[in-house]
Design an enzyme around this catalytic site. Structure first.
Site, PDB file in Angstrom:
ATOM      1  N   GLY A 185     -33.496   6.103  13.107  1.00  0.00           N
ATOM      2  CA  GLY A 185     -33.669   6.747  14.525  1.00  0.00           C
ATOM      3  C   GLY A 185     -33.846   8.422  14.774  1.00  0.00           C
ATOM      4  CB  SER A 186     -30.825  10.468  14.207  1.00  0.00           C
ATOM      5  OG  SER A 186     -29.993   9.810  15.289  1.00  0.00           O
ATOM      6  CB  THR A 210     -40.595   5.341  26.218  1.00  0.00           C
ATOM      7  OG1 THR A 210     -39.049   5.303  25.829  1.00  0.00           O
ATOM      8  CG2 THR A 210     -40.654   5.573  27.894  1.00  0.00           C
ATOM      9  N   PRO A 236     -37.681   0.704  12.368  1.00  0.00           N
ATOM     10  CG  PRO A 236     -38.717  -1.569  12.109  1.00  0.00           C
ATOM     11  CD  PRO A 236     -38.946  -0.058  12.219  1.00  0.00           C
ATOM     12  N   GLY A 293     -15.289   4.643  44.204  1.00  0.00           N
ATOM     13  CA  GLY A 293     -14.366   3.429  43.980  1.00  0.00           C
ATOM     14  C   GLY A 293     -15.367   1.990  43.918  1.00  0.00           C
ATOM     15  CG  ASP A 353     -39.181  23.566  19.676  1.00  0.00           C
ATOM     16  OD1 ASP A 353     -38.412  22.928  19.260  1.00  0.00           O
ATOM     17  OD2 ASP A 353     -39.960  24.351  19.162  1.00  0.00           O
ATOM     18  CB  ALA A 389     -45.000   5.142  18.201  1.00  0.00           C
ATOM     19  NE  ARG A 423     -34.879  17.157  20.644  1.00  0.00           N
ATOM     20  CZ  ARG A 423     -34.796  17.064  19.114  1.00  0.00           C
ATOM     21  NH1 ARG A 423     -34.806  18.606  18.858  1.00  0.00           N
ATOM     22  NH2 ARG A 423     -34.847  16.257  18.554  1.00  0.00           N
ATOM     23  CD  GLU A 442     -38.527  13.159  23.245  1.00  0.00           C
ATOM     24  OE1 GLU A 442     -39.079  12.093  22.641  1.00  0.00           O
ATOM     25  OE2 GLU A 442     -38.755  14.192  22.860  1.00  0.00           O
TER      26      GLU A 442
HETATM   27  C1  LIG Z   1     -34.845   3.098  25.996  1.00  0.00           C
HETATM   28  C2  LIG Z   1     -35.214   3.713  24.555  1.00  0.00           C
HETATM   29  C3  LIG Z   1     -36.204   4.233  24.636  1.00  0.00           C
HETATM   30  C4  LIG Z   1     -36.864   4.986  23.530  1.00  0.00           C
HETATM   31  N1  LIG Z   1     -38.076   5.619  23.345  1.00  0.00           N
HETATM   32  C5  LIG Z   1     -38.599   6.195  22.396  1.00  0.00           C
HETATM   33  C6  LIG Z   1     -39.808   6.376  22.181  1.00  0.00           C
HETATM   34  O1  LIG Z   1     -40.632   6.588  23.231  1.00  0.00           O
HETATM   35  N2  LIG Z   1     -40.615   6.901  21.029  1.00  0.00           N
HETATM   36  C7  LIG Z   1     -39.508   6.906  19.725  1.00  0.00           C
HETATM   37  O2  LIG Z   1     -40.050   7.505  18.865  1.00  0.00           O
HETATM   38  N3  LIG Z   1     -38.124   6.665  19.895  1.00  0.00           N
HETATM   39  C8  LIG Z   1     -37.691   5.984  21.067  1.00  0.00           C
HETATM   40  N4  LIG Z   1     -36.371   5.552  21.273  1.00  0.00           N
HETATM   41  C9  LIG Z   1     -35.546   5.600  19.951  1.00  0.00           C
HETATM   42  C10 LIG Z   1     -34.725   6.906  19.965  1.00  0.00           C
HETATM   43  O3  LIG Z   1     -35.336   8.104  20.040  1.00  0.00           O
HETATM   44  C11 LIG Z   1     -33.533   6.677  19.196  1.00  0.00           C
HETATM   45  O4  LIG Z   1     -32.716   5.570  19.650  1.00  0.00           O
HETATM   46  C12 LIG Z   1     -32.549   7.781  19.019  1.00  0.00           C
HETATM   47  O5  LIG Z   1     -33.440   8.793  17.973  1.00  0.00           O
HETATM   48  C13 LIG Z   1     -31.346   7.392  18.057  1.00  0.00           C
HETATM   49  O6  LIG Z   1     -31.715   6.794  17.022  1.00  0.00           O
HETATM   50  P1  LIG Z   1     -30.716   5.540  16.624  1.00  0.00           P
HETATM   51  O7  LIG Z   1     -31.001   4.645  17.597  1.00  0.00           O
HETATM   52  O8  LIG Z   1     -31.570   4.769  15.284  1.00  0.00           O
HETATM   53  O9  LIG Z   1     -29.250   5.791  16.206  1.00  0.00           O
HETATM   54  P2  LIG Z   1     -28.939   6.265  14.768  1.00  0.00           P
HETATM   55  O10 LIG Z   1     -29.798   7.477  14.348  1.00  0.00           O
HETATM   56  O11 LIG Z   1     -28.652   5.275  13.663  1.00  0.00           O
HETATM   57  O12 LIG Z   1     -27.436   6.819  15.344  1.00  0.00           O
HETATM   58  C14 LIG Z   1     -26.184   6.240  15.455  1.00  0.00           C
HETATM   59  C15 LIG Z   1     -25.235   7.235  16.036  1.00  0.00           C
HETATM   60  O13 LIG Z   1     -24.983   8.092  14.996  1.00  0.00           O
HETATM   61  C16 LIG Z   1     -25.166   9.431  15.383  1.00  0.00           C
HETATM   62  N5  LIG Z   1     -25.579  10.195  14.412  1.00  0.00           N
HETATM   63  C17 LIG Z   1     -26.591   9.890  13.485  1.00  0.00           C
HETATM   64  N6  LIG Z   1     -26.959  11.039  12.629  1.00  0.00           N
HETATM   65  C18 LIG Z   1     -25.967  11.887  12.833  1.00  0.00           C
HETATM   66  C19 LIG Z   1     -25.329  13.019  12.006  1.00  0.00           C
HETATM   67  N7  LIG Z   1     -26.257  13.368  11.173  1.00  0.00           N
HETATM   68  N8  LIG Z   1     -24.491  13.735  12.600  1.00  0.00           N
HETATM   69  C20 LIG Z   1     -23.560  13.246  13.591  1.00  0.00           C
HETATM   70  N9  LIG Z   1     -23.908  11.974  14.189  1.00  0.00           N
HETATM   71  C21 LIG Z   1     -24.998  11.330  13.849  1.00  0.00           C
HETATM   72  C22 LIG Z   1     -26.065   9.331  16.519  1.00  0.00           C
HETATM   73  O14 LIG Z   1     -26.073  10.559  17.256  1.00  0.00           O
HETATM   74  C23 LIG Z   1     -25.804   8.043  17.338  1.00  0.00           C
HETATM   75  O15 LIG Z   1     -24.505   8.304  18.153  1.00  0.00           O
HETATM   76  C24 LIG Z   1     -35.960   4.781  22.405  1.00  0.00           C
HETATM   77  C25 LIG Z   1     -34.659   4.303  22.390  1.00  0.00           C
HETATM   78  C26 LIG Z   1     -34.333   3.774  23.688  1.00  0.00           C
HETATM   79  C27 LIG Z   1     -33.085   2.911  23.633  1.00  0.00           C
END
Ligand SMILES: Cc1cc2nc3c(=O)[nH]c(=O)nc-3n(C[C@H](O)[C@H](O)[C@H](O)COP(=O)(O)OP(=O)(O)OC[C@H]3O[C@@H](n4cnc5c(N)ncnc54)[C@H](O)[C@@H]3O)c2cc1C
Length: 407
Positions: free
Chosen positions: A145-146, A172, A142, A360, A258, A138, A261, A384
């Site tokens: 993410g990234s 997950t 909210p 198709g 590492d 985890a 991924r 990830e």
């Molecule tokens: C089914 C599912 C399972 C998951 N499982 C887990 C889990 O087990 N544990 C956990 O912790 N998380 C989990 N996640 C969360 C997942 O890791 C995040 O959704 C992911 O890291 C992206 O974060 P975000 O959705 O907030 O997107 P954001 O970070 O808001 O990104 C939105 C878009 O902007 C792009 N972006 C962001 N920053 C940059 C940048 N600096 N330069 C260029 N582009 C950028 C991203 O690539 C993306 O396309 C899960 C998500 C899903 C949908």
């Protein structure tokens, strides 16, 4: 000369995983795609097998535990001049089980992504306590993410216990795992260096699974929101050092990527192979010959496209092997781990959707699993670390620029 044949021991465990994928996962694949949130009872058979195998000291069936088996393979050493261990084995198993069904693969008991974090950094004492748990991971909240440095969940030491507060989303296996590895800050004023990971039993008081997501794909896998409200865990459930070292940043917690991924890359390679095999059948049934002797431009357009997809798949497979091999051989692999994940994530979505396109109406309908794999594979390019984040990491490493310079 490079010998790309799998060593005997890896072949045996990959074959075993393939058997599980073929006999347990594939037959149940559509069932749980149509019954989101229903517990896949077939996994109990798996759990018994996995437990039996780990009790007997045999390799585990599935994937995400990378890193700690540390088992040196004599045959591998002879063939490849290396010490293939846990990461390579985990990769092969993740690939094979994902070929069966990636949603079910992500639900295999005792094989969560949190297990990889435990395997990578736990002390021997912690391994005794947590070596056999089922751990989800985890990180996401909210508010982010990234940007994993933006953790707002907190862990405060109170006597012999850490007190956790915050909300984690998209976890997950969050509602099925026995434990959750949680990223939280021990000192919000100290920035990323204060982010540590903690092993939290799912039945700990103050931990609530507050929601399950409905998703595009991997519907067999549960994705949970989890709240921590004054959730108390023992002081020694922290993974790694509790010390906040600003110099080192949060390399400690990031290190697990590492290992994980390349595994996610392996999942994409598994789904991609499934789609290519099905597509080959569809094309062959339609009378289209795929030849490895004739140039692609002298073949049916669909056959030429198939050859392109297969080459793309192969590149992703080899990059994944390289990243896992490096991890097993204690070579720094952050660059290669991100390369494998970026390539395989993109390949997975491209191959599966092209397979739908080339097949198709058959591809788009539920007559085969092609459309399902098209939906399932997208997540492998998101969690990830997304495609864009992997590319960013690769660029930073290749150009030698830090995160302050290249954002
Ligand atoms: C089914 C599912 C399972 C998951 N499982 C887990 C889990 O087990 N544990 C956990 O912790 N998380 C989990 N996640 C969360 C997942 O890791 C995040 O959704 C992911 O890291 C992206 O974060 P975000 O959705 O907030 O997107 P954001 O970070 O808001 O990104 C939105 C878009 O902007 C792009 N972006 C962001 N920053 C940059 C940048 N600096 N330069 C260029 N582009 C950028 C991203 O690539 C993306 O396309 C899960 C998500 C899903 C949908």
């Amino acid at each position: 000369m490079i010998n790309l044949e799998l060593p005997k021991k890896l072949r045996a465990s990959a074959n075993q995983a393939h058997q599980v994928a073929q006999e347990i996962f594939r037959p149940a694949s559509r069932k749980y795609d149509l019954a989101e949130h229903e517990y896949p009872v077939e996994l109990d058979t798996m759990a018994a097998m996995v437990e039996g195998l780990s009790d007997s000291g045999t390799e585990q069936i599935s994937g995400a535990t990378g890193g700690r088996t540390g088992d040196e393979d004599k045959h591998a050493t002879e063939l490849l001049g290396n010490t293939n261990g846990g990461n390579m084995s985990a990769l092969m198993n993740a690939l094979e089980t994902s070929w069966g069904d990636v949603g079910l693969m992500l639900s295999i008991p005792y094989q969560g992504l949190g297990n990889a974090a435990i395997a990578a950094v736990a002390t021997d004492e912690q391994l005794k306590r947590f070596g056999k748990v089922w751990a989800a991971m985890a990180i996401t909240e909210p508010s982010f993410g990234s940007d994993s440095a933006a953790v707002t969940a907190t862990a405060t030491l109170d006597g012999d216990e850490w007190v956790l507060n915050g909300t984690k989303i998209f976890v997950t296996a969050g509602s099925r795992a026995t434990h959750i590895v949680v990223w939280a800050s021990v000192d919000r004023s100290a920035g990323r260096a204060a982010i540590k990971s903690f092993v939290v039993p799912r039945d700990a008081k103050g931990l609530t699974v507050s929601r399950l997501e409905h998703k595009l794909g991997i519907k067999a896998s549960d994705t949970a929101e989890i709240r921590f409200e004054d959730c108390r865990i023992p002081k020694d459930n922290i993974l790694g050092s509790p010390e906040v070292n600003v110099e080192k940043g949060f390399g400690g917690v990031m290190q697990t990527f590492d290992n994980t991924r390349p595994l996610v890359a392996g999942m994409a390679v598994g789904v991609g192979r499934a789609a290519l095999e099905e597509l080959r059948t569809v094309l062959t049934d339609a009378g289209i010959e795929i030849s490895y002797d004739k140039p692609a431009n002298n073949q049916h357009a669909a056959a030429a496209e198939f050859l392109r997809l297969e080459a793309d798949w192969e590149a992703a497979y080899l990059l994944s092997l390289r990243a896992a091999w490096m991890a097993d051989n204690k070579k720094p692999n952050s660059l290669e781990a991100s390369m494998s994940k970026a390539k395989a994530g993109r390949m997975g979505t491209d191959v599966t959707l092209k397979a739908v396109e080339l097949a198709g109406a058959t591809g788009y309908s539920q007559r085969t699993l092609l459309e399902k794999w098209g939906r399932d594979s997208k997540i492998l390019d998101i969690f990830e670390g997304t495609q864009q984040i992997q590319q960013l990491i690769v660029a930073r490493r290749v150009l030698g620029l830090g995160s302050d310079k290249l954002k």
